[in-house]
Design an enzyme around this catalytic site. Sequence first.
Site, PDB file in Angstrom:
ATOM      1  N   CYS A 199       7.149  -5.294   1.073  1.00 58.56           N
ATOM      2  CA  CYS A 199       7.937  -5.853  -0.044  1.00 58.56           C
ATOM      3  C   CYS A 199       7.728  -4.934  -1.235  1.00 58.56           C
ATOM      4  CB  CYS A 199       7.498  -7.293  -0.326  1.00 58.56           C
ATOM      5  SG  CYS A 199       5.732  -7.449  -0.715  1.00 58.56           S
ATOM      6  N   ARG A 235      17.774  -5.014  -4.155  1.00 54.79           N
ATOM      7  CA  ARG A 235      16.648  -4.085  -4.284  1.00 54.79           C
ATOM      8  C   ARG A 235      16.583  -3.178  -3.057  1.00 54.79           C
ATOM      9  NH1 ARG A 235      11.118  -6.888  -5.957  1.00 54.79           N
ATOM     10  NH2 ARG A 235      10.600  -4.711  -6.407  1.00 54.79           N
TER      11      ARG A 235
END
Length: 285
Positions: A238, A181
């Site tokens: 995050c 990611r």
Amino acid sequence: MPATADLLVEPDRLAAELDHADPPALLDVRWRLTGPPGRADYAAGHLPGAVFVDLDTELCGPPGAAGRHPLPDPAALQAALRAAGVRAGHPVVVYDGGDGMSAARAWWTLRWAGHRQVRVLHGGFPAWTAAGLPVDTSVPAPAPGDVTVAPGALPVLDAAAAARLAAAEPGVLIDVRAAPRYRGEHEPVDPVAGHVPGAVNLPAPEYVTQGRFPGAEALRERFAAAGVDPDAPVGAYCGSGVTAAQAVLALHLAGRPDAALYVGSWSEWVAGPDRPVATGGTSGR
């Protein structure tokens, strides 16, 4: 008493505290990123006396341009905490389903709100049951609390501050998402893949395992390897500010109570079409 005593509590210690005449308030904050809601887990069994508090609707604000889990409205948070029996100056213990993420975000939110006496049950509900400790299905009716929410007791980054920290030397902005990611190879949740330019990648499993943290020295070594200087600013993000709250807890355990949380995280960053996106890269600096 270990330095982590005001941050984490082990099941046996908590069980002893619950036998006292005035035990800590217990908040069950079990949650899953993709559902189902944690309330069903609570109904199936919880720590005796625990009150369920919903991460999505009570500990965070509504999702939108500020991210999927933005800061809560202080008045709404205060009402939710009082309904759960949280009292001013009285200890609180939060726990989740074992990964430690929603418990860490609950810990962070209460600390941000000015309630210092809050700890995470180390290992969460699975650690409690593994220790053979009792589970209840009855729903308590706690006396209303009197906690007052005073926002700002922990440092917060907005998008502009996150960008400045990521570009700073020797400051570090840590991206705790999985490496694919971060590199922009895979994005299962948000509409754009990649990372904040200048951020370093330190995936959560590298400093916490199934909701349990290593010792302070091991944490300091791991953060140092990612470029965290003990004398320079550090922050974490995050996808939506939940896993990153766990990183902030880990940084506290490592002796960095000044660590900042980018609450909006990637979900807020990509909501601004003019914000730059980086791809590729490796962990650390």
